[in-house]
Design an enzyme around this catalytic site. Structure first.
Site, PDB file in Angstrom:
ATOM      1  N   HIS A 267     -19.481  -9.973  25.324  1.00 18.45           N
ATOM      2  CA  HIS A 267     -18.995 -11.302  24.948  1.00 18.45           C
ATOM      3  C   HIS A 267     -17.466 -11.246  24.951  1.00 18.45           C
ATOM      4  CE1 HIS A 267     -18.075 -14.586  22.089  1.00 18.45           C
ATOM      5  NE2 HIS A 267     -19.294 -15.053  22.314  1.00 18.45           N
TER       6      HIS A 267
ATOM      7  N   ASP B 145     -20.592  -4.381  18.597  1.00 18.60           N
ATOM      8  CA  ASP B 145     -20.627  -5.822  18.343  1.00 18.60           C
ATOM      9  C   ASP B 145     -22.083  -6.166  18.023  1.00 18.60           C
ATOM     10  OD1 ASP B 145     -20.875  -8.542  18.479  1.00 18.60           O
ATOM     11  OD2 ASP B 145     -19.975  -8.770  20.458  1.00 18.60           O
TER      12      ASP B 145
ATOM     13  N   GLN C 186     -25.521 -10.183  17.879  1.00 23.00           N
ATOM     14  CA  GLN C 186     -26.879 -10.575  18.286  1.00 23.00           C
ATOM     15  C   GLN C 186     -27.923  -9.545  17.859  1.00 23.00           C
ATOM     16  OE1 GLN C 186     -27.579 -13.477  19.542  1.00 23.00           O
ATOM     17  NE2 GLN C 186     -25.516 -14.157  20.093  1.00 23.00           N
TER      18      GLN C 186
ATOM     19  N   LYS D  93     -25.021 -16.454  12.310  1.00 27.21           N
ATOM     20  CA  LYS D  93     -26.107 -16.140  13.248  1.00 27.21           C
ATOM     21  C   LYS D  93     -27.275 -15.473  12.519  1.00 27.21           C
ATOM     22  CE  LYS D  93     -23.082 -15.321  17.177  1.00 27.21           C
ATOM     23  NZ  LYS D  93     -23.138 -16.344  18.223  1.00 27.21           N
TER      24      LYS D  93
ATOM     25  N   CYS E 187     -19.613 -17.538  26.841  1.00 27.02           N
ATOM     26  CA  CYS E 187     -18.476 -16.664  26.488  1.00 27.02           C
ATOM     27  C   CYS E 187     -18.693 -15.262  27.042  1.00 27.02           C
ATOM     28  CB  CYS E 187     -18.248 -16.604  24.979  1.00 27.02           C
ATOM     29  SG  CYS E 187     -17.894 -18.198  24.268  1.00 27.02           S
TER      30      CYS E 187
HETATM   31  N1  PMP Z   1     -20.442 -11.245  20.139  1.00 26.71           N
HETATM   32  C1  PMP Z   1     -21.575 -11.775  20.595  1.00 26.71           C
HETATM   33  C2  PMP Z   1     -22.529 -10.919  21.378  1.00 26.71           C
HETATM   34  C3  PMP Z   1     -21.860 -13.114  20.334  1.00 26.71           C
HETATM   35  O1  PMP Z   1     -22.990 -13.650  20.795  1.00 26.71           O
HETATM   36  C4  PMP Z   1     -20.944 -13.892  19.597  1.00 26.71           C
HETATM   37  C5  PMP Z   1     -21.197 -15.359  19.327  1.00 26.71           C
HETATM   38  N2  PMP Z   1     -21.657 -16.079  20.416  1.00 26.71           N
HETATM   39  C6  PMP Z   1     -19.787 -13.266  19.135  1.00 26.71           C
HETATM   40  C7  PMP Z   1     -19.563 -11.938  19.415  1.00 26.71           C
HETATM   41  C8  PMP Z   1     -18.763 -14.007  18.342  1.00 26.71           C
HETATM   42  O2  PMP Z   1     -19.285 -14.460  17.146  1.00 26.71           O
HETATM   43  P1  PMP Z   1     -18.460 -15.516  16.260  1.00 26.71           P
HETATM   44  O3  PMP Z   1     -18.110 -16.633  17.188  1.00 26.71           O
HETATM   45  O4  PMP Z   1     -19.421 -15.916  15.200  1.00 26.71           O
HETATM   46  O5  PMP Z   1     -17.262 -14.809  15.741  1.00 26.71           O
END
Ligand code: PMP
Length: 409
Positions: free
Chosen positions: A125, A203, A206, A229, A367
């Protein structure tokens, strides 16, 4: 429903209420973007604001003490959820993005020098790419990337080869890909990183709410995620870090609460985790996160994992039967993400038209533009699963897709 399925939709007000009179309840298939909130979390925050709200770690009055106990209570719950060695390893952040920026700026900024290497993967991401690019630019470190195959599985041989340079200081990799659903073999990757003298930053955005996570069993040095999440509120997240690493890291932001003593000549800092928690935090949100952790524990992450896996198999079968539909992301080890493209129909059109039938999915690059580039698509449509989803939700999705195809004929 078969025994591997959960029956918990009724605990989620937004999923059980008709959006307008006479309409069926929403079919929500965008949990990878953000999860809906169970009543237990909504009630805990409401009650906290009504009965216990005050500032934390500063006030001498009883209300503040009550608020501080609730606020610090979440730290203990999260430490237990993650199998951390101590609650001192749990830092409150604004979310996964904030946590990853913290590690990159503080650990990366203080440990990296010109010529060092940071390993990322093709599946990341943007939140686990850009912070590393920023620190690489500042320090002169270089970024290397682990490629993936056509299913979205990381090439571990290529990873091993990258580690032989002797220059790798940090490996930063997602637990689960938000665009493809691939579950990465973190334990194996951590062992390889450690053998090469590097730390591994995971990270977990997910990962955390879809399967049991034990940071020590995974071998993660850092593990970052967002409350929103995992059925908690927005505005708060967690960075887990091994204490001996946190101890040598400089502050990320300066301000109230992170200091021991301030003079104009010299300021001294708190120990972790407070060193990294400048300013008045998201107090009620932290309490809501604590309620979300309680809720997850009460349902059982092993049950959630089994439920979502059964639904993923069901959904994969359904979507595979649709002519002109290609699934993007077919790793054997996969979480509840169904990314796909339809011949001749743009993903955004799919998303908009499904919405007219009350089905919420995500369309776009998620993203994760490097993932889209790897699969040669500008965007995908993505249905992602949560513990509240049912086979009926996936039936509605498949029917909706077929209906759209009929309209485009
Ligand atoms: N890493 C991953 C794999 C994600 O899916 C996301 C959110 N789509 C993020 C990081 C970032 O999370 P946040 O926008 O809640 O900071």
């Amino acid at each position: 429903m078969t025994p591997s399925y959960l029956d918990i939709k009724s605990q989620f007000p937004v999923l059980t209420k008709a959006p307008a009179p006479g309409q069926p309840p929403l079919v929500y298939l965008d949990t990878a973007a953000t999860a809906q909130k169970p009543k237990a979390v909504l009630d805990a925050m409401d009650q906290f604001y009504r009965e216990s709200y005050g500032t934390v770690r500063r006030g001498v009055y009883r209300l503040s003490e009550k608020a501080t106990a609730a606020y610090e209570g979440t730290r203990k719950k999260v430490a237990a959820l993650l199998g951390a060695a101590s609650e001192k390893e749990i830092i409150y952040t604004r979310g996964a993005t904030d946590g990853l920026n913290l590690v990159a700026a503080s650990y990366g900024g203080s440990q990296l020098k010109a010529g060092d290497e940071i390993i990322l993967s093709q599946l990341e991401h943007h939140a686990n790419i850009v912070p590393w690019q920023l620190v690489a630019e500042k320090t002169g470190a270089a970024i290397r990337v682990i490629p993936c195959d056509d299913r979205g599985v990381l090439d571990l041989e290529a990873y091993r080869a990258l580690l032989t340079s002797g220059k790798v200081k940090i490996v930063a990799v997602g637990h689960v890909s938000n665009a493809l659903g691939t579950i990465n073999p973190i334990r194996e990757m951590a062992d390889l990183a450690h053998a090469a003298g590097a730390v591994i930053v995971v990270d977990g955005a997910q990962g955390i709410s879809h399967m049991p996570v034990d940071v020590r069993a995974l071998g993660a040095d850092f593990y970052a995620f967002s409350s929103h999440k995992m059925f908690g509120p927005t505005g708060v997240g967690i960075l887990y870090g091994r204490y001996e690493l946190l101890e040598k890291m400089p502050p990320y932001q300066g301000g109230g609460d992170m200091i021991r003593q301030v003079t104009f000549e010299k300021t001294t800092y708190q120990n972790p985790p407070h060193r990294f928690e400048a300013g008045t935090p998201s107090i009620a949100e932290v309490v809501g996160l604590g309620a979300a952790v309680d809720w997850l524990q009460s349902v059982g992450l092993d049950k959630i994992q089994a439920h979502e896996h059964a639904l993923l198999q069901y959904g994969t079968r359904l979507l595979s039967q649709i002519p002109g539909l290609t699934l993007i992301g077919t790793a054997p080890e996969k979480a509840g993400v169904l990314g796909f493209v339809l011949e001749g129909i743009h993903p955004h059109d799919i998303g908009t038209m499904l919405d007219m039938d009350g089905i919420a999915i995500r369309a776009g690059h998620h993203c994760a533009q490097p993932v889209m580039a790897r699969f040669n698509v500008p965007a995908t449509a993505r249905a992602s699963l949560g513990p509240y989803n049912t086979e009926a939700d996936l039936d509605a999705l498949a029917a909706g897709i077929r209906k759209i195809q009929g309209m485009f004929k």
